[in-house]
Enzyme design. Structure first.
Site, PDB file in Angstrom:
ATOM      1  CG  HIS A 297       9.523 -12.202   7.000  1.00 38.81           C
ATOM      2  ND1 HIS A 297       8.519 -11.473   7.600  1.00 38.81           N
ATOM      3  CD2 HIS A 297      10.149 -11.337   6.164  1.00 38.81           C
ATOM      4  CE1 HIS A 297       8.549 -10.223   7.137  1.00 38.81           C
ATOM      5  NE2 HIS A 297       9.527 -10.105   6.282  1.00 38.81           N
TER       6      HIS A 297
ATOM      7  CG  HIS B 279       7.336  -9.732   2.118  1.00 36.78           C
ATOM      8  ND1 HIS B 279       7.866  -8.709   1.364  1.00 36.78           N
ATOM      9  CD2 HIS B 279       7.963  -9.672   3.318  1.00 36.78           C
ATOM     10  CE1 HIS B 279       8.781  -8.067   2.072  1.00 36.78           C
ATOM     11  NE2 HIS B 279       8.854  -8.638   3.266  1.00 36.78           N
TER      12      HIS B 279
ATOM     13  CD  GLU C   9       5.701  -6.950   4.734  1.00 40.42           C
ATOM     14  OE1 GLU C   9       6.085  -7.817   5.533  1.00 40.42           O
ATOM     15  OE2 GLU C   9       6.404  -5.987   4.409  1.00 40.42           O
TER      16      GLU C   9
HETATM   17  C1  BGC Z   1      10.445  -6.141   7.066  1.00 42.26           C
HETATM   18  C2  BGC Z   1      11.791  -5.590   6.654  1.00 42.26           C
HETATM   19  C3  BGC Z   1      12.545  -6.679   5.971  1.00 42.26           C
HETATM   20  C4  BGC Z   1      11.761  -7.148   4.785  1.00 42.26           C
HETATM   21  C5  BGC Z   1      12.442  -8.284   4.081  1.00 42.26           C
HETATM   22  C6  BGC Z   1       9.722  -6.588   5.846  1.00 42.26           C
HETATM   23  O1  BGC Z   1       8.517  -7.164   6.223  1.00 42.26           O
HETATM   24  O2  BGC Z   1       9.683  -5.212   7.784  1.00 42.26           O
HETATM   25  O3  BGC Z   1      12.500  -5.094   7.760  1.00 42.26           O
HETATM   26  O4  BGC Z   1      13.812  -6.257   5.573  1.00 42.26           O
HETATM   27  O5  BGC Z   1      10.494  -7.573   5.195  1.00 42.26           O
HETATM   28  O6  BGC Z   1      11.977  -8.388   2.798  1.00 42.26           O
END
Ligand code: BGC
Length: 377
Positions: free
Chosen positions: A133, A208, A342
């Site tokens: 991210h 998210h 997402e």
């Molecule tokens: C990911 C997960 C991650 C999470 C964190 C998601 O977008 O795919 O693997 O743990 O985000 O909040």
């Protein structure tokens, strides 16, 4: 999209009888701005928007984050259905991604490295051995600027903008990012992104938000029914990096092309579920018809219909939640108590030339739009 009385912005909600005077009570569209805190001298606000149905969302410019989204169940009982915290301090201490915009590159980049035009770029590793991210100081953790966009006869929008400096978190190019939220009278959360760069770079931007249609903090999401219009998904390795394969979902627990209860197959004996610790995968959207995804929870009757112009969606069902996070009203966000859809380009695309490109070039801004529509049945 309709009916905004611009004078109502910043004015507290008023109850008015409908024009037809049928004893029907409607609230007028309102927007309220409050101070949420301050970070390094920059004001952080909490912005509440209540549509003509009387349903409220709250946003903050810290991480361009969705803080609260309250919609009725089939009996008209309103409840917040998205994960969030009550104070800015809690955002700084807590899960960094609850409702926030993630960038400059959503999801994982393998080994925190990629090569562009023969130059290798190294990013900070915040999810060993990968970058997740955007990196530790990604766009979820910065204070965005706020502009309210007023549109005659339509609901207002909140435009968050952020200038991400050249080499921030290791990515080349200064990127000007915009995330525009609109909350319509039809209970649609519309999120539009626009990003431009002054040098070639890579980009993958999403929101998210976690949802639980029983209400955030009211049990798990394993009883929710899900449809994703995706004939393929991207299998991952043990580090949750796509292998490059686009695997047909047919005959696998990843087939959500017709609605399935999430919990029904989550413990199935299938390698990808073991590697993902459940569902935590990018689905390759067919992008042929609408909607791209539907979530339904029979007890409340709440429904989310999701539509996007992006090629993928990460369906993550909170496998890493561990009950340590307390959100609104002190409610605990337990293991698998929230699901995320997402909308995105595929994870690790900068290292996978076979995937749709995530390269952003000067003079060719990236734009995208995702709509989550909330209703009951
Ligand atoms: C990911 C997960 C991650 C999470 C964190 C998601 O977008 O795919 O693997 O743990 O985000 O909040």
């Amino acid at each position: 999209m309709k009916h905004l009385n611009l004078k109502q912005i910043l004015i507290p909600a008023v109850i008015v009888l409908s024009a037809a005077c049928k004893q029907e009570i409607k609230e007028e569209y309102t927007m309220k701005r409050e101070i949420f805190g301050e970070i390094n001298g920059k004001k952080v606000e909490l912005i509440s928007m209540t549509n003509n149905e009387g349903n409220t969302i709250k946003l903050t410019n810290y991480g361009a984050t969705l803080v609260w989204l309250e919609v009725p169940d089939k009996d008209g009982n309103k409840e917040n259905i998205t994960f969030g915290y009550e104070t800015l301090e809690a955002y700084l201490r807590g899960d960094p991604y609850f409702g926030s915009v993630v960038g400059r590159y959503a999801n994982r980049i393998a080994g925190g490295k990629f090569t562009l035009d023969g130059v290798e770029y190294e990013l900070a590793i915040n999810n060993p051995p990968n970058t997740l991210h955007g990196g530790p100081g990604g766009w979820h953790s910065v204070v965005w600027d706020i502009e309210i966009i007023e549109k005659e006869g339509e609901e207002p929008s909140v435009k968050f903008t952020y200038i991400s400096p050249d080499m921030e978190e290791g990515y080349p190019g200064e990127v000007e990012a915009e995330a525009v939220y609109t909350w319509t009278d039809e209970n649609e959360l519309v999120i539009e992104y626009k990003c431009s760069t002054d040098k070639k770079t890579v980009l993958n931007i999403t929101n998210h938000a976690y949802f639980n249609l029983h209400g955030a903090g009211n049990g798990d999401i394993l009883d929710h029914e899900l449809m994703i219009a995706a004939g393929k998904f991207t299998p991952v390795d043990e580090n949750l990096i796509p292998t490059g394969e686009l695997r047909p979902v047919e005959g696998t627990p990843f087939d959500f092309t017709t609605p399935h209860i999430i919990g029904d197959r989550i413990e199935a004996d299938y390698e990808q579920l073991r590697l993902g610790l459940g569902y935590d995968h990018n689905f390759v959207l067919d992008n042929k018809s609408e909607p791209d995804a539907v979530v339904y929870e029979p007890e409340s009757g709440r429904v989310i219909e999701m539509n996007t112009d992006q090629p993928g969606v990460q369906f993550y069902c909170g496998n890493f939640l561990n009950g340590l996070e307390k959100g609104h009203g002190g409610k605990i966000y337990e293991y698998r108590s929230g699901l995320c859809l997402e909308t995105q380009h595929f994870p690790d695309s900068p290292n996978k030339p076979e995937f749709p490109t995530t390269v952003l070039e000067p003079g060719k801004p990236f734009t995208s739009k995702t709509v989550y529509k909330f209703s009951v049945k």
